[in-house]
Every structure is written in structure tokens, then in C-alpha cells.
Motif scaffolding. Structure first.
Motif, PDB file in Angstrom:
ATOM      1  N   MET A  82       0.849  -1.171   0.000  1.00  0.00           N
ATOM      2  CA  MET A  82       0.000   0.000   0.000  1.00  0.00           C
ATOM      3  C   MET A  82       0.897   1.238   0.000  1.00  0.00           C
ATOM      4  O   MET A  82       1.913   1.279   0.671  1.00  0.00           O
ATOM      5  CB  MET A  82      -0.911   0.023   1.219  1.00  0.00           C
ATOM      6  N   LYS A  83       0.483   2.245  -0.778  1.00  0.00           N
ATOM      7  CA  LYS A  83       1.205   3.512  -0.840  1.00  0.00           C
ATOM      8  C   LYS A  83       0.245   4.636  -0.484  1.00  0.00           C
ATOM      9  O   LYS A  83      -0.929   4.598  -0.842  1.00  0.00           O
ATOM     10  CB  LYS A  83       1.742   3.762  -2.245  1.00  0.00           C
ATOM     11  N   LEU A  84       0.764   5.628   0.239  1.00  0.00           N
ATOM     12  CA  LEU A  84      -0.002   6.826   0.573  1.00  0.00           C
ATOM     13  C   LEU A  84       0.696   8.023  -0.052  1.00  0.00           C
ATOM     14  O   LEU A  84       1.919   8.142   0.025  1.00  0.00           O
ATOM     15  CB  LEU A  84      -0.079   7.034   2.079  1.00  0.00           C
ATOM     16  N   LYS A  85      -0.090   8.906  -0.660  1.00  0.00           N
ATOM     17  CA  LYS A  85       0.471  10.125  -1.231  1.00  0.00           C
ATOM     18  C   LYS A  85      -0.461  11.277  -0.884  1.00  0.00           C
ATOM     19  O   LYS A  85      -1.657  11.211  -1.142  1.00  0.00           O
ATOM     20  CB  LYS A  85       0.595  10.003  -2.743  1.00  0.00           C
ATOM     21  N   SER A 133      -3.142   3.977  -2.433  1.00  0.00           N
ATOM     22  CA  SER A 133      -3.046   3.036  -3.539  1.00  0.00           C
ATOM     23  C   SER A 133      -2.843   1.628  -2.984  1.00  0.00           C
ATOM     24  O   SER A 133      -1.956   1.393  -2.166  1.00  0.00           O
ATOM     25  CB  SER A 133      -1.861   3.419  -4.429  1.00  0.00           C
ATOM     26  N   PHE A 134      -3.672   0.686  -3.438  1.00  0.00           N
ATOM     27  CA  PHE A 134      -3.597  -0.686  -2.950  1.00  0.00           C
ATOM     28  C   PHE A 134      -2.977  -1.643  -3.959  1.00  0.00           C
ATOM     29  O   PHE A 134      -2.603  -2.758  -3.603  1.00  0.00           O
ATOM     30  CB  PHE A 134      -4.996  -1.186  -2.571  1.00  0.00           C
ATOM     31  N   SER A 135      -2.912  -1.237  -5.226  1.00  0.00           N
ATOM     32  CA  SER A 135      -2.279  -2.069  -6.256  1.00  0.00           C
ATOM     33  C   SER A 135      -1.863  -1.191  -7.424  1.00  0.00           C
ATOM     34  O   SER A 135      -2.240  -0.020  -7.500  1.00  0.00           O
ATOM     35  CB  SER A 135      -3.231  -3.167  -6.736  1.00  0.00           C
ATOM     36  N   ASN A 136      -1.088  -1.780  -8.332  1.00  0.00           N
ATOM     37  CA  ASN A 136      -0.639  -1.063  -9.522  1.00  0.00           C
ATOM     38  C   ASN A 136      -1.516  -1.374 -10.727  1.00  0.00           C
ATOM     39  O   ASN A 136      -1.173  -1.009 -11.847  1.00  0.00           O
ATOM     40  CB  ASN A 136       0.814  -1.426  -9.838  1.00  0.00           C
ATOM     41  N   ASP A 139     -11.452   3.819  -6.680  1.00  0.00           N
ATOM     42  CA  ASP A 139     -11.003   3.368  -7.991  1.00  0.00           C
ATOM     43  C   ASP A 139     -10.973   1.842  -8.012  1.00  0.00           C
ATOM     44  O   ASP A 139     -10.472   1.215  -7.079  1.00  0.00           O
ATOM     45  CB  ASP A 139      -9.601   3.897  -8.289  1.00  0.00           C
ATOM     46  N   TYR A 140     -11.500   1.275  -9.105  1.00  0.00           N
ATOM     47  CA  TYR A 140     -11.611  -0.181  -9.232  1.00  0.00           C
ATOM     48  C   TYR A 140     -10.926  -0.677 -10.497  1.00  0.00           C
ATOM     49  O   TYR A 140     -10.925   0.008 -11.526  1.00  0.00           O
ATOM     50  CB  TYR A 140     -13.085  -0.606  -9.278  1.00  0.00           C
ATOM     51  N   ALA A 141     -10.389  -1.896 -10.439  1.00  0.00           N
ATOM     52  CA  ALA A 141      -9.828  -2.570 -11.603  1.00  0.00           C
ATOM     53  C   ALA A 141     -10.967  -3.194 -12.404  1.00  0.00           C
ATOM     54  O   ALA A 141     -12.123  -3.217 -11.961  1.00  0.00           O
ATOM     55  CB  ALA A 141      -8.841  -3.653 -11.160  1.00  0.00           C
ATOM     56  N   LYS A 142     -10.652  -3.717 -13.561  1.00  0.00           N
ATOM     57  CA  LYS A 142     -11.667  -4.312 -14.430  1.00  0.00           C
ATOM     58  C   LYS A 142     -12.380  -5.483 -13.756  1.00  0.00           C
ATOM     59  O   LYS A 142     -13.567  -5.699 -13.962  1.00  0.00           O
ATOM     60  CB  LYS A 142     -11.027  -4.775 -15.735  1.00  0.00           C
ATOM     61  N   ASP A 143     -11.665  -6.221 -12.888  1.00  0.00           N
ATOM     62  CA  ASP A 143     -12.263  -7.378 -12.207  1.00  0.00           C
ATOM     63  C   ASP A 143     -13.034  -6.994 -10.943  1.00  0.00           C
ATOM     64  O   ASP A 143     -13.526  -7.845 -10.219  1.00  0.00           O
ATOM     65  CB  ASP A 143     -11.206  -8.424 -11.883  1.00  0.00           C
ATOM     66  N   VAL A 161      -8.504  -0.554  -6.372  1.00  0.00           N
ATOM     67  CA  VAL A 161      -7.153  -0.133  -6.726  1.00  0.00           C
ATOM     68  C   VAL A 161      -6.685   0.964  -5.780  1.00  0.00           C
ATOM     69  O   VAL A 161      -5.537   0.985  -5.348  1.00  0.00           O
ATOM     70  CB  VAL A 161      -7.099   0.368  -8.186  1.00  0.00           C
ATOM     71  N   GLY A 162      -7.602   1.888  -5.430  1.00  0.00           N
ATOM     72  CA  GLY A 162      -7.213   2.978  -4.553  1.00  0.00           C
ATOM     73  C   GLY A 162      -8.405   3.812  -4.106  1.00  0.00           C
ATOM     74  O   GLY A 162      -9.518   3.649  -4.603  1.00  0.00           O
ATOM     75  N   ILE A 163      -8.132   4.685  -3.157  1.00  0.00           N
ATOM     76  CA  ILE A 163      -9.143   5.602  -2.627  1.00  0.00           C
ATOM     77  C   ILE A 163      -8.545   7.001  -2.617  1.00  0.00           C
ATOM     78  O   ILE A 163      -7.442   7.214  -2.115  1.00  0.00           O
ATOM     79  CB  ILE A 163      -9.578   5.224  -1.199  1.00  0.00           C
ATOM     80  N   GLU A 164      -9.291   7.947  -3.166  1.00  0.00           N
ATOM     81  CA  GLU A 164      -8.876   9.343  -3.202  1.00  0.00           C
ATOM     82  C   GLU A 164      -9.760  10.126  -2.228  1.00  0.00           C
ATOM     83  O   GLU A 164     -10.987  10.020  -2.272  1.00  0.00           O
ATOM     84  CB  GLU A 164      -9.060   9.876  -4.621  1.00  0.00           C
ATOM     85  N   VAL A 165      -9.117  10.881  -1.349  1.00  0.00           N
ATOM     86  CA  VAL A 165      -9.839  11.699  -0.380  1.00  0.00           C
ATOM     87  C   VAL A 165      -9.643  13.159  -0.773  1.00  0.00           C
ATOM     88  O   VAL A 165      -8.534  13.689  -0.698  1.00  0.00           O
ATOM     89  CB  VAL A 165      -9.334  11.464   1.066  1.00  0.00           C
TER      90      VAL A 165
END
Length: 64
Positions: free
Chosen positions: A1-4, A15-18, A34-38, A42-46
């Protein structure tokens, strides 16, 4: 997980995945998921992060 945190736009992104973002939904005002095709997240924007939390630049990490 990445935080920016972008101070100039006051946006925190977790961000939870690339994986490529396929779809985004603003489930509640100011929170974009944010969601992937499946369908995996993928991530959350605040948006306006400094108004949503005490300090978007302070991070505490805990293992349980």
C-alpha cells in the motif's frame, strides 16, 4: 500500500495495487473509489483531505 498527500490540491491518495483503473465511483461526497476491471479496489482518493481528517500528513502504521 502507498499513501500520497498532495498539499497543493489537498488530496490524499491510498493506492492498494498497480492495476489499471477501470472505473471510479464517488460513493460519498469527497471519497472516490477506484476499481480494476475485475472489480478489485485499486485505490481511494480523499478530496479536501485536511477537512476530512485531523492531519493528512501524519501516518500511524500498526501490525496486528
Amino acid at each position: 500500500m502507498k499513501l500520497k498527500y498532495d498539499k497543493s490540491s489537498d488530496i490524499l491518495y491510498m493506492s492498494f495495487s498497480n492495476e489499471e483503473i477501470f472505473e471510479s465511483d464517488e460513493e460519498k461526497k469527497g471519497f472516490i473509489f477506484d476499481y480494476a476491471k475485475d472489480g478489485k479496489i485499486v485505490g481511494i482518493e480523499v478530496l479536501q483531505a485536511s477537512q476530512q481528517m485531523n492531519s493528512p500528513v501524519k501516518v500511524e502504521y500498526e501490525f496486528a
